[in-house]
Design a protein around this motif. Structure first.
Motif, short mmCIF file in Angstrom:
data_model
loop_
_atom_site.label_atom_id
_atom_site.label_comp_id
_atom_site.label_asym_id
_atom_site.label_seq_id
_atom_site.Cartn_x
_atom_site.Cartn_y
_atom_site.Cartn_z
N CYS A 9 -54.48 -50.52 27.64
CA CYS A 9 -54.12 -51.02 26.30
C CYS A 9 -54.19 -52.54 26.34
O CYS A 9 -53.19 -53.22 26.56
N SER A 10 -55.37 -53.09 26.11
CA SER A 10 -55.61 -54.52 26.30
C SER A 10 -54.91 -55.41 25.28
O SER A 10 -54.78 -56.61 25.49
N SER A 11 -54.42 -54.87 24.17
CA SER A 11 -53.72 -55.69 23.18
C SER A 11 -52.20 -55.57 23.27
O SER A 11 -51.48 -56.22 22.53
N LEU A 12 -51.71 -54.77 24.21
CA LEU A 12 -50.27 -54.58 24.39
C LEU A 12 -49.67 -55.84 25.02
O LEU A 12 -50.05 -56.22 26.12
N LYS A 13 -48.76 -56.51 24.30
CA LYS A 13 -48.18 -57.76 24.79
C LYS A 13 -46.77 -57.61 25.33
O LYS A 13 -46.36 -58.32 26.23
N SER A 14 -46.00 -56.71 24.73
CA SER A 14 -44.63 -56.50 25.18
C SER A 14 -44.26 -55.04 24.97
O SER A 14 -44.88 -54.35 24.16
N VAL A 15 -43.23 -54.63 25.70
CA VAL A 15 -42.82 -53.22 25.65
C VAL A 15 -41.30 -53.16 25.63
O VAL A 15 -40.64 -53.89 26.37
N ASN A 16 -40.76 -52.32 24.79
CA ASN A 16 -39.33 -52.00 24.79
C ASN A 16 -39.17 -50.63 25.41
O ASN A 16 -39.56 -49.63 24.81
N ILE A 17 -38.61 -50.58 26.59
CA ILE A 17 -38.42 -49.31 27.27
C ILE A 17 -36.99 -48.84 27.02
O ILE A 17 -36.05 -49.58 27.28
N PRO A 18 -36.83 -47.64 26.50
CA PRO A 18 -35.48 -47.15 26.19
C PRO A 18 -34.63 -46.94 27.45
O PRO A 18 -35.15 -46.72 28.54
N ASN A 19 -33.32 -47.01 27.27
CA ASN A 19 -32.38 -46.85 28.38
C ASN A 19 -32.45 -45.48 29.03
O ASN A 19 -32.00 -45.30 30.15
N SER A 20 -33.00 -44.51 28.34
CA SER A 20 -33.07 -43.15 28.88
C SER A 20 -34.17 -42.97 29.93
O SER A 20 -34.22 -41.95 30.61
N VAL A 21 -35.03 -43.96 30.09
CA VAL A 21 -36.14 -43.87 31.04
C VAL A 21 -35.64 -44.13 32.45
O VAL A 21 -34.97 -45.13 32.71
N GLY A 22 -35.97 -43.24 33.39
CA GLY A 22 -35.54 -43.39 34.77
C GLY A 22 -36.69 -43.70 35.72
O GLY A 22 -36.47 -44.12 36.85
N SER A 23 -37.93 -43.51 35.26
CA SER A 23 -39.10 -43.74 36.10
C SER A 23 -40.24 -44.34 35.30
O SER A 23 -40.45 -43.98 34.15
#
Length: 132
Positions: free
Chosen positions: A7-21
């Motif tokens: 995803c070459s245009s992806l600049k930032s990501v919000n990862i939810p607290n429920s993610v463990g991996s």
């Protein structure tokens, strides 16, 4: 695996607290990704998860992190420094290979600077697993 790879245009990501991996290759080749904060609770970063993220300057690793996979940050050429949480007990070969601008790393309360290595291209590029 490889959920956002390329995803070459992806600049930032919000990862939810429920993610463990963060699964293998999840953000590989996201060339515009410049910073990411992983939530507390993430315990695992898979092989090549952020490989070839050439714009990645900052990544905040949570205290809960226990495993960083082989080549996880390979070719992250904009990465300057990294704080490895104390629960991470080993780094695999190539974890930070070809991170040409990596100047420092804090490992288990000790700070290491790249000037101690002859070739920054080989920073953390060991042929064996490094344990402390």
């Amino acid at each position: 695996n490889y959920a956002f790879s390329g995803c070459s245009s992806l600049k930032s990501v919000n990862i939810p607290n429920s993610v463990g991996s963060i699964l293998p290759g999840a953000f590989s080749n996201c060339s515009a990704l410049s910073s990411i904060k992983l939530p507390n609770g993430v315990q695992y970063i898979g092989e090549g998860a952020f490989e070839d993220c050439s714009s990645l300057k900052r990544i905040s690793l949570p205290y809960s992190l226990e495993h960083i996979g082989r080549n996880a940050f390979r070719h992250c050429s904009s990465l300057v420094g990294i704080n490895i949480p104390t629960k991470v007990k080993e780094l695999h070969a190539g974890t930070f290979a070809f991170c040409d601008n990596l100047i420092w790393a804090k490992l288990n309360t000790q700070i290491y600077y790249s000037r101690y290595f002859k070739n920054r291209r080989s920073w953390f590029y060991w042929r064996y697993i490094y344990k402390w």
